[in-house]
Design a protein around this motif. Structure first.
Motif, PDB file in Angstrom:
ATOM      1  N   THR A 126       1.327  -2.890   8.361  1.00  0.00           N
ATOM      2  CA  THR A 126       1.651  -1.621   9.009  1.00  0.00           C
ATOM      3  C   THR A 126       2.353  -0.687   8.033  1.00  0.00           C
ATOM      4  OG1 THR A 126       1.858  -2.700  11.176  1.00  0.00           O
ATOM      5  CG2 THR A 126       2.906  -0.551  10.918  1.00  0.00           C
ATOM      6  N   ARG A 127       3.280  -1.225   7.237  1.00  0.00           N
ATOM      7  CA  ARG A 127       3.984  -0.407   6.246  1.00  0.00           C
ATOM      8  C   ARG A 127       3.033   0.107   5.178  1.00  0.00           C
ATOM      9  NH1 ARG A 127       9.595  -3.741   4.894  1.00  0.00           N
ATOM     10  NH2 ARG A 127      10.563  -3.528   6.954  1.00  0.00           N
ATOM     11  N   LEU A 128       2.139  -0.760   4.704  1.00  0.00           N
ATOM     12  CA  LEU A 128       1.198  -0.351   3.665  1.00  0.00           C
ATOM     13  C   LEU A 128       0.356   0.838   4.113  1.00  0.00           C
ATOM     14  CD1 LEU A 128      -0.231  -3.668   2.146  1.00  0.00           C
ATOM     15  CD2 LEU A 128       1.241  -2.003   1.030  1.00  0.00           C
ATOM     16  N   ALA A 148      -7.559   2.542   0.602  1.00  0.00           N
ATOM     17  CA  ALA A 148      -6.849   1.375   1.126  1.00  0.00           C
ATOM     18  C   ALA A 148      -6.164   0.628  -0.010  1.00  0.00           C
ATOM     19  CB  ALA A 148      -7.822   0.450   1.858  1.00  0.00           C
ATOM     20  N   PRO A 149      -4.901   0.246   0.159  1.00  0.00           N
ATOM     21  CA  PRO A 149      -4.148  -0.393  -0.924  1.00  0.00           C
ATOM     22  C   PRO A 149      -4.278  -1.904  -0.937  1.00  0.00           C
ATOM     23  CG  PRO A 149      -2.686   0.057   0.898  1.00  0.00           C
ATOM     24  CD  PRO A 149      -4.055   0.536   1.328  1.00  0.00           C
ATOM     25  N   VAL A 150      -3.761  -2.501  -1.974  1.00  0.00           N
ATOM     26  CA  VAL A 150      -3.630  -3.948  -2.083  1.00  0.00           C
ATOM     27  C   VAL A 150      -2.175  -4.258  -2.415  1.00  0.00           C
ATOM     28  CG1 VAL A 150      -4.170  -4.044  -4.550  1.00  0.00           C
ATOM     29  CG2 VAL A 150      -4.652  -6.023  -3.112  1.00  0.00           C
ATOM     30  N   ALA A 151      -1.683  -5.388  -1.926  1.00  0.00           N
ATOM     31  CA  ALA A 151      -0.298  -5.772  -2.189  1.00  0.00           C
ATOM     32  C   ALA A 151      -0.235  -6.737  -3.368  1.00  0.00           C
ATOM     33  CB  ALA A 151       0.333  -6.409  -0.955  1.00  0.00           C
ATOM     34  N   VAL A 152       0.684  -6.487  -4.278  1.00  0.00           N
ATOM     35  CA  VAL A 152       0.894  -7.354  -5.435  1.00  0.00           C
ATOM     36  C   VAL A 152       2.308  -7.913  -5.365  1.00  0.00           C
ATOM     37  CG1 VAL A 152       0.992  -7.494  -7.943  1.00  0.00           C
ATOM     38  CG2 VAL A 152      -0.703  -6.018  -6.846  1.00  0.00           C
ATOM     39  N   THR A 153       2.425  -9.238  -5.382  1.00  0.00           N
ATOM     40  CA  THR A 153       3.728  -9.886  -5.345  1.00  0.00           C
ATOM     41  C   THR A 153       4.029 -10.517  -6.693  1.00  0.00           C
ATOM     42  OG1 THR A 153       3.540 -10.379  -2.980  1.00  0.00           O
ATOM     43  CG2 THR A 153       5.144 -11.655  -4.245  1.00  0.00           C
ATOM     44  N   VAL A 180      -0.303  -0.996  -3.878  1.00  0.00           N
ATOM     45  CA  VAL A 180      -0.872  -0.148  -4.928  1.00  0.00           C
ATOM     46  C   VAL A 180      -2.260   0.296  -4.488  1.00  0.00           C
ATOM     47  CG1 VAL A 180      -1.557  -0.015  -7.355  1.00  0.00           C
ATOM     48  CG2 VAL A 180       0.369  -1.466  -6.691  1.00  0.00           C
ATOM     49  N   ASN A 181      -2.576   1.589  -4.665  1.00  0.00           N
ATOM     50  CA  ASN A 181      -3.928   2.050  -4.355  1.00  0.00           C
ATOM     51  C   ASN A 181      -4.697   2.333  -5.643  1.00  0.00           C
ATOM     52  OD1 ASN A 181      -3.040   4.537  -5.290  1.00  0.00           O
ATOM     53  ND2 ASN A 181      -3.263   5.593  -3.345  1.00  0.00           N
ATOM     54  N   LEU A 182      -5.959   2.738  -5.478  1.00  0.00           N
ATOM     55  CA  LEU A 182      -6.847   2.885  -6.626  1.00  0.00           C
ATOM     56  C   LEU A 182      -6.391   3.972  -7.581  1.00  0.00           C
ATOM     57  CD1 LEU A 182      -9.440   1.515  -7.605  1.00  0.00           C
ATOM     58  CD2 LEU A 182     -10.757   3.290  -6.441  1.00  0.00           C
ATOM     59  N   ALA A 183      -5.626   4.940  -7.076  1.00  0.00           N
ATOM     60  CA  ALA A 183      -5.125   6.013  -7.926  1.00  0.00           C
ATOM     61  C   ALA A 183      -3.870   5.603  -8.679  1.00  0.00           C
ATOM     62  CB  ALA A 183      -4.840   7.254  -7.085  1.00  0.00           C
ATOM     63  N   ALA A 196       3.334  -4.560 -11.580  1.00  0.00           N
ATOM     64  CA  ALA A 196       2.667  -4.644 -10.277  1.00  0.00           C
ATOM     65  C   ALA A 196       1.594  -3.568 -10.144  1.00  0.00           C
ATOM     66  CB  ALA A 196       3.695  -4.511  -9.155  1.00  0.00           C
ATOM     67  N   VAL A 197       1.897  -2.366 -10.626  1.00  0.00           N
ATOM     68  CA  VAL A 197       0.909  -1.283 -10.582  1.00  0.00           C
ATOM     69  C   VAL A 197      -0.292  -1.626 -11.454  1.00  0.00           C
ATOM     70  CG1 VAL A 197       0.488   1.127 -11.206  1.00  0.00           C
ATOM     71  CG2 VAL A 197       2.609   0.484 -10.032  1.00  0.00           C
ATOM     72  N   ARG A 198      -0.033  -2.173 -12.642  1.00  0.00           N
ATOM     73  CA  ARG A 198      -1.142  -2.519 -13.545  1.00  0.00           C
ATOM     74  C   ARG A 198      -2.000  -3.648 -12.975  1.00  0.00           C
ATOM     75  NH1 ARG A 198      -2.080  -6.267 -17.163  1.00  0.00           N
ATOM     76  NH2 ARG A 198       0.043  -7.117 -17.103  1.00  0.00           N
ATOM     77  N   VAL A 199      -1.353  -4.697 -12.472  1.00  0.00           N
ATOM     78  CA  VAL A 199      -2.101  -5.820 -11.899  1.00  0.00           C
ATOM     79  C   VAL A 199      -2.884  -5.368 -10.673  1.00  0.00           C
ATOM     80  CG1 VAL A 199      -1.875  -8.058 -10.746  1.00  0.00           C
ATOM     81  CG2 VAL A 199      -0.518  -7.571 -12.795  1.00  0.00           C
ATOM     82  N   GLY A 200      -2.247  -4.539  -9.825  1.00  0.00           N
ATOM     83  CA  GLY A 200      -2.937  -4.036  -8.644  1.00  0.00           C
ATOM     84  C   GLY A 200      -4.147  -3.205  -8.999  1.00  0.00           C
ATOM     85  N   GLY A 201      -4.022  -2.360 -10.027  1.00  0.00           N
ATOM     86  CA  GLY A 201      -5.160  -1.562 -10.459  1.00  0.00           C
ATOM     87  C   GLY A 201      -6.310  -2.417 -10.939  1.00  0.00           C
TER      88      GLY A 201
END
Length: 294
Positions: free
Chosen positions: A107-109, A195-200, A230-233, A259-264
């Protein structure tokens, strides 16, 4: 429950840049991704990480009234169910608490400003009619990195969602406009790429040491964890912390940057696998269900 010797082994390996399964600190486990498994869903996906963590997601859509505070946006609701067969920790109150925690994370994402255009794409008649997407997730097995696997499965399901074509029928006044849903023609969900993805990233061992895509054993050793959407942008879609310990400010900055780099990397790689399904939907070709649910 890990013994002291097992924890020491994992922490010492991380300090040397080598994990128990041979990966580097920020290396990810193999991912299996299937889409369009559930014929009755508007979109669905199954993600398995490392052959252990296993999550199935289905998306259903219906027309409702928008929220009064966001009349030009659609709605999204999330429900996560952790199977009691996946882990002893999911039995009873522990499972219920985790279900609520994972649902709240999603929900937060999707409530962040980075996904606003996606929500706006669900609006039909501002202030009167919109789509609501009911996103239901089932955790079939757990082997660590539930946040990441769940967000990836949800995103994959949204990427292949198709909605019936809606025609606006003008009335004598703007308030009299009506909609007609054409169940014969389906269209791809607008701006699903947002749509984003979560990176832990989990802090393991000494200062400045952290790992991505943790296994269950590694999570048991982590003193702190940061989960970032993190989203695609490359935009952040919120972050939450976990664990009983903390990290210094320099380490935190480094974790957020990684986290931003891994998510991308995750988003670009998975989108390249989804392009065939997306291209078929955009051409109007029906996508046949695959996997063990077909």
């Amino acid at each position: 429950m890990l013994s002291g010797a097992e924890k020491t082994y994992i922490e010492a390996g991380a300090a040397q840049g080598i994990r128990a399964d041979g990966r580097g600190l920020l290396d990810l486990r193999p991912v299996t991704l299937e889409t369009s498994l559930l014929p009755t869903a508007s979109g669905s996906a199954r993600v398995r990480i490392g052959g252990v963590t296993d999550i199935l997601v289905g998306v259903k859509a219906e027309v409702v009234e928008p929220h009064v505070n966001a009349p030009d946006e659609g709605l999204m609701s999330f429900a996560v169910e952790c199977s009691s067969l996946a882990s002893p920790d999911f039995v009873g109150r522990g499972g219920a608490d985790l279900n609520a925690e994972l649902s709240q994370l999603l929900t937060r994402l999707y409530a962040s400003s980075a996904t606003r255009e996606l929500r706006r794409g669900l609006a039909l008649i501002p202030g009167r009619k919109c789509w609501v997407l009911h996103v239901d997730a089932l955790v079939l097995d757990s082997g660590g990195n539930l946040y990441g696997a769940l967000s990836l499965a949800v995103r994959a399901a949204l990427r292949v969602v198709t909605l019936p074509r809606v025609v606006i029928i003008p009335g004598e006044a703007d308030d009299d406009d009506e909609i007609e849903v054409n169940e014969e023609v389906f269209e791809r969900l607008s701006r699903s790429e947002d749509a984003p993805v979560a990176v832990t990233l989990s802090a393991v061992g000494g200062r400045g040491i952290y790992i991505a895509d943790s296994t269950s054993e590694e999570e048991a050793c982590a003193k702190a964890a940061i989960t970032m959407g993190v989203n695609l942008a490359g935009r952040a879609c919120g972050a939450v912390s976990g664990g009983t310990g903390g990290v210094d400010m320099d380490t935190l900055k480094s974790m957020l940057k990684d986290a931003v780099r891994v998510g991308g990397d995750i988003l670009k790689t998975t989108d390249s696998f989804l392009q065939d399904d997306i291209a078929r939907m955009e051409s109007g070709e029906e996508v046949e269900p695959v996997g063990f649910f077909s």
